[in-house]
Structure formats: structure tokens, C-alpha cells
Design an enzyme around this catalytic site. Sequence first.
Site, mmCIF file in Angstrom:
data_model
loop_
_atom_site.group_PDB
_atom_site.id
_atom_site.type_symbol
_atom_site.label_atom_id
_atom_site.label_comp_id
_atom_site.label_asym_id
_atom_site.label_seq_id
_atom_site.Cartn_x
_atom_site.Cartn_y
_atom_site.Cartn_z
ATOM 1 N N HIS A 46 0.829 -1.197 0.000
ATOM 2 C CA HIS A 46 0.000 0.000 0.000
ATOM 3 C C HIS A 46 0.872 1.260 0.000
ATOM 4 C CE1 HIS A 46 -3.681 2.183 0.495
ATOM 5 N NE2 HIS A 46 -3.181 2.851 1.519
ATOM 6 N N GLU A 68 -2.346 -5.590 -4.633
ATOM 7 C CA GLU A 68 -3.146 -5.408 -3.425
ATOM 8 C C GLU A 68 -4.463 -6.167 -3.529
ATOM 9 O OE1 GLU A 68 -2.295 -1.121 -1.315
ATOM 10 O OE2 GLU A 68 -3.903 -1.311 -2.754
ATOM 11 N N ASN A 410 27.210 -21.246 -5.679
ATOM 12 C CA ASN A 410 28.153 -22.330 -5.771
ATOM 13 C C ASN A 410 27.753 -23.491 -4.864
ATOM 14 O OD1 ASN A 410 30.587 -22.152 -7.380
ATOM 15 N ND2 ASN A 410 31.481 -23.099 -5.554
#
Lengths: 675, 159
Positions: A46, A68, A410
Site C-alpha cells: 500500500h 493489493e 556455488n
Amino acid sequence: MDMSQYLRMFLDESEEYLQTLNQSLLELEHNPSDEQLINNIFRAAHSLKGMAATMGFDRMANLTHEMENVLDRIRAKKMVLTTGIVDILFKCLDRLDKLVKEISHSGAETSEVDDIIELLQNVDSIKDGAASPTVKSTSVEVDLMDTNSDEQSTIISHLKTDYYCYVLDVELVKDCLLKAVRGFMVIKNLKEAGVVVKSIPSLKEIEDEKFDYEFKILYLTKESEKEIESIVTDITDVKGIQIVRITEDNLTGETGPYIENGIQEVAAAVEVASEESEESNAQLTQQDLKITPTVRVDIDKLDSLMNLVAELLINKTRLEEISNRMNVSNELFGDILQQLDRVTMNLQHTVMQVRMVPIERIFNRFPRMVRDLSKELNKKVNLIIDGAETELDRSIIDSLGDPLVHLLRNAIDHGIEDPETRKKAGKSEFAELRLSAAQKGNEILIQVTDDGRGLDAKKITKKALERGVITRDDLTKMSDHEKIMLIFRPGFSTSEVISDISGRGVGLDVVRKTVESLDGHIYIDTELGKGTTFNISLPLTLAITQALLVKVCDETYAIPLSVIEGAEDITAEQVQMVQGQEVFVLRGHLIPLVWSHKLLGLSIPDLNDNTEQLSVVVIGTGKKQVGLIVSELINQQDIVIKSLGEFLIDVPHISGATILGDGEVALILDVRNIA
Amino acid sequence: MKDKSVQAVNRHQYVVFQIDKEEFGVEILRTQEIHRYTKITRVPNAPHYVKGVINIRGEIIPVVDLRQRFGLESSNIQESTRIITVLIKDYQIGLLVDNVNEVLWIETNAIELAPSVAGGIEKEYLSGVGKIENRLIVLLNLEKILNLEIATNEGAQIN
């Protein structure tokens, strides 16, 4: 209106909100029913929407708006949070991130957002199904229920004295011209007949006209619903009001079917407040702490502040030196020097503190990365983060991100086996990947630990030979640890298949370079079949450090204390030859010796007349120790580290320079790579 | 006479200094300060023409011995020896010279293309030769002088 001065703030804050969103969403995936988390996500989304709209970045605003909407349905339990939805939400965050980057580069949004909006809308229609799409506003109810403890106790005490609690949803007509005034009047009239506990947006925002056409109020009154309705609708431009009453029943947890989810939360919140008020207070305070107001300062300003402090420190040292040399025994002068010393020390300390930021800054983005990566590679990985609150100099933190990304990738790509292999090896399907940070004295230790297959010295050497990284001759002299360290050599990659995730043969080499450019070092602990730990140790700050001053051939050099394990005076007889290498024995360990003048390519081995006595500085580099023979040990001192500049950046064994008390320059020895 | 007028303004100021008997010039806009000789801390393993580093108000500045850069004998430090600090690509570098003479205006059209060798220095390090009455002032191309060597240096140092 000129927005440029707000742009920077907007960018900074957007980044923070996006990080919060990423984090909370990740957690939410694991605890889909955690309402607190949904609320967090809501608030961040918001705020982001509001900021983007204010700054006129419509695409961002639209995207967050759609987001939203989806979140709202999840919150209202009209939709179940599935991995598919989480993925779409993550995509949405990625796009937002991209937009923010574009804005920071060019000041405008260039990426399209329609595709994601469509995804979000589709999620809506498919999953929404039976539920009536009546929810208009979004985060409002959630925010309304985010009451603090004062508000909660107000509600409770009023409910006990014949008051009713209502959630009012006031809507103004669309073409209302004086929204702020109308809003203010609504609240004013309501206040006359009861207590306005809270409103969304806040009262201030309503007065400032910072709301669309509706706002919500948490209201306590003795009046009936009808009465309230007439109070409000008497005001011009009010289109309508929805009133929902919160009853005793709701408060004890029995929720009627007509009651919106938001009200359940009020009930829950109130209940918690009455039964476990202490705990919830503690929780709320914790939340409050997180949003302590701060001042944003340009890092360049901090850098120049640091430089000024450094200059002050140098001049203080010079002053002390002069006073020593002139043998001034003036009491006042001594006092002033002492004062100056104290002030500069405090100043230096404070400036350093200011530059410190929690390593969280970079750690926070890893859970998301690990999630995506392990999904992509079909591995099951549990990322554990420790010590994210550990603080480091901002400039170090900023350059640490990439090396850590490399190490984590990795670990997931090479270190951790796929679930089947793990099962066969009698390990849990879920691999544990631990990222930890901790302060150890003047250093920060960062570790990346996996419980994967471990590094195989044989495989590494085989590969190194194939790639021509080393020769067979080199190999015979190497210890297992040295063999493993080969993976940091340029052009080395152990992966059979070169993937785009890692295995380009540049990663670890770059990691080591970066770490060393930060004046730190990296070493590996590994056990075949059990796992691997990459240890990175770094200085707390780059600017000022303690060092040992030594003389080599009549010139002064500084060695950072962080790499020194001790200083020994030995006699020439103690030097022995082992396999063509000069060594000496220190507490039962053979320590190879290096002559500093040879290291530096200086000609005359300018030892003191007394060649019988050798001054040795014992340097610890990860697991190895090396004795550096210098002409003379001088003293220990705080030094200000200065760069030699780009022009001399690649000079071997010299990492920088510092200015001594007499104004002369002393070079800083970079001794981590010797021997 | 070939013009080497690169810029619109038709005359520039140059700091004129001396190495051996030859006069050289660098654009005044590039120069920062002129310092008396101060003790130079040598930097081991640095390129041979880098005399070392000096401290100027807390800044560490590398000093290049132009004589050695041009393959001449290294300088004898004299009373007249100066260090001219110049700004190259945002960082300062000191030039060690025998003597700083004056600051001169040189008309752009009085600057000729560099001959193949001037003052024992190869053409590529020069940006031209300024003529003022009977004097010939060799104008240096600082980027070339310092950059070129940086590039090869970097190549050599990676290990």
C-alpha cells in the site's frame, strides 16, 4: 512541481519496501495463515502504491494496485495462497524492482507491466469463483485493525461501559470538491457523539485530502446504527455509509457469517489485548523499534567526514611527535594534547559507528535467491541465517553482495547434492545451507556452510592439471589444503556441465579478489561427504586500523595487526633449511621464513650490525603461518589507510599507504599472499 | 604550416618547465599545484619511472620521474627541483621536473605537429611543439605518457 528532490527518497524507500515484501512473502509461503505477515505485505504494498502514485509513476502504482487486490482476497480468505500465486507475486515484485531500477537510471518507467497485471487479474477470476467481488478498497481494514495497545485498551474499557464498537465505511460522492472538509466534518460530528479510535487514512491525512473517496473509522459510541447513519449522511456530499457492529460475541471469538474478516481481526486483537496484553505490548514495541526515524545521509558525505577525521588524527599524531621531540614539559600543553587525543578518539569512534550498517542489508535478499535457485535446480535447501544484525562498514557491505551470491550459488549448484543422492548417503533430503556473520575482535567472520558433498582434493587437482592451472611439479609440494585452495585460481571450474548459475570458472576467482581488495581473506574448511565452509574474514572498517610499524632497509612500512599473530626475535642459528626453504620452529611448529627485502625487491639486506638477531613478524594467513623477517620493529599505532590510487593499484605486496606522525608516507604491506 | 587547432579558443596557457636543457609545457588547466621537492617514499615493485609517493595535505600522490619515463638518466635533486601535480582522469599525479620556468600563453596556431622525436622523446607522447619567438616548447600528452604504461603494467601484474 519539482519532484527531483523527492526522487532519491522515493527510490530508497521503494527498495526497502520491496525488500520487506520479498521477505514477508517468503515467510508467508511457509506460514500461509499468518495474518500478521499478510498485514505486513499489505502495508508495504500500500505504501509503495501511494508513493508511486504521488511521484506519478503510474505503472508502478497500477501494478501494486492489482497486487493489493490479490492480497486482499487472500487476506479475506476468499482465495487460498498457492505456490502458483506466490510465484506470480514474486514476478510482480521482480517487475517492480526493475521499474525502480529504471527510474533510478533514467527517471522514467520503461518496462511494460500489462502482462503481470493480466496474470494478477487472472488469478483473481479463477480463484475467486464463488466469492462475491464486493471488496473495493484494499488494505484499509487491515490497517484499521492495526491498533496499538492504547487504542486496544480504549476499546475494551468503553465496551464495558455500554458503548458499542463499530467499523464505519464512509463514502463520499465522486465529484466532491472539498473532500478534506467533508471528511473533517464527518469526523467532527462523530466525535460529538462518541469516540473516534482510529481512522484510515489517518485524521491528518483526511484533513490533507490524502484519500480517495472513502475512509474507514473505528468508532465507539452509545448511539444506535441508525443514529450514526443520520449523523453522517446529513453532511453534504456523503454518498453512503456502511456500518458493521462488533459485538461481545465477536469479541469472544464467535464470528457471525456477516462479519467481514477485518472485524474478526479486531476481535482477535482485542481478545489478545485483554488476555495477553503484556505479550502483545512487547510485540508492538518491537515493531515500533523497527521504524525508528532516521536521517538519510549521502554516503559521500560520510566518506568526506571520515576523511576529515582521518586528517585530524594524522595531525594529532604529528603534534604528539613534535611534543616528544621538543621535550616540551609544559603541563598545559600536555593537557591539551590529552584532550585532543580523547576528542579525536571519540570522534573517530562515532564516525565509524555511523558508517556501520547491519549486514542484514545484503543477507535479506538471499532467502529469495536460494528459494528460486533450489527450485530451478530441483534441490531441497533450508537456508539458515545467523547474525544478520552484525554491523560492518557500509562501503564493505556494498561490495560484499556479489561474492556472497557467488558462494551461495556455488553451494547450491555444486556443493549440495540432489535429494536422491542425499537420501542414498543417509542424509536428510533437505540440505542445510547456513549463512552466518559474527564479530571476532577487530574482524568480522562471515561463513557460508553447506552439508553437501564437500570438496574433493583429488578431483580438484585433476581438473587443475587439465586446465593447466598448475603443473605436476607444483602438485608434489602442495598440501591438501593448498590443493583445495586451487579453486580460487583464475580459470578454474569443477563443474562437469557449465551452467549459467555457476561454473563459468570466474566466480571463485572473483570472490577472492573482491575479498582481498577489502583487505580481508578467505579460506575453506571441507570434509568429503560432510560439507564445506567458506570463511571470509574482513576488517571492521577500511579507513582506520591498528598496525605494527617496521623498518625494512631504512624505510618504514606498516603491517595491519589483523594479520599478525606475533613477533619473535630469533637468532641466526634458529633458522633451518627444509626442502630449500628457510624455516624456524615456533612452539613446535615449522614456520617458513620470508625476507622482506626480497619480497619487496629491495637490494641491500640491511640488517642491524648485529646480524645474529633477526626480527620476525609472524603472519597468519588463514591456516598458514609465515615469518616475515624485517630489519627492525618500531611500534604499534593507529593508522589511517589511504589508497595509492589507480595508478599504483596493482603493485604487488603493497595495499596502500599511511601518513606517519612526521608527515612522511609509510606503505602498508599486503602480506596475505606471501609464501 | 599545419594548424593543430583542436579547440575553438585560439590560445591557451601552459606551465613551462625544464628537464635538462629542453623546455616542456603542460596545459595550466590540467595542473593543480607546484611543490618544492619533498621526501618521496619509494614504492617497491612499482614501474621504474614511478619515483614513489608523497603526502600533500593528507593525500597520497604518486610521483612520476619524467626523465626516467623518457628513458633519460634519473634526476639529481637540486634546489630548483619541483613536483607539478596534474589531474589525470580524476586522480592526481606528481611530475618530477628539474625546474619550473614560467606560465606562458601559446597561440593555437603557433603549435606545430610534433616532429618524430623532440627532446629525446618519442612523438606519441607529445601533443605538439609550441613556438614562441626563438623558443621551442615541447607540449606533453599526459594521457599517453601515463596511460599507456598503466595498460601494459596491468597486464604484467596479474598473477
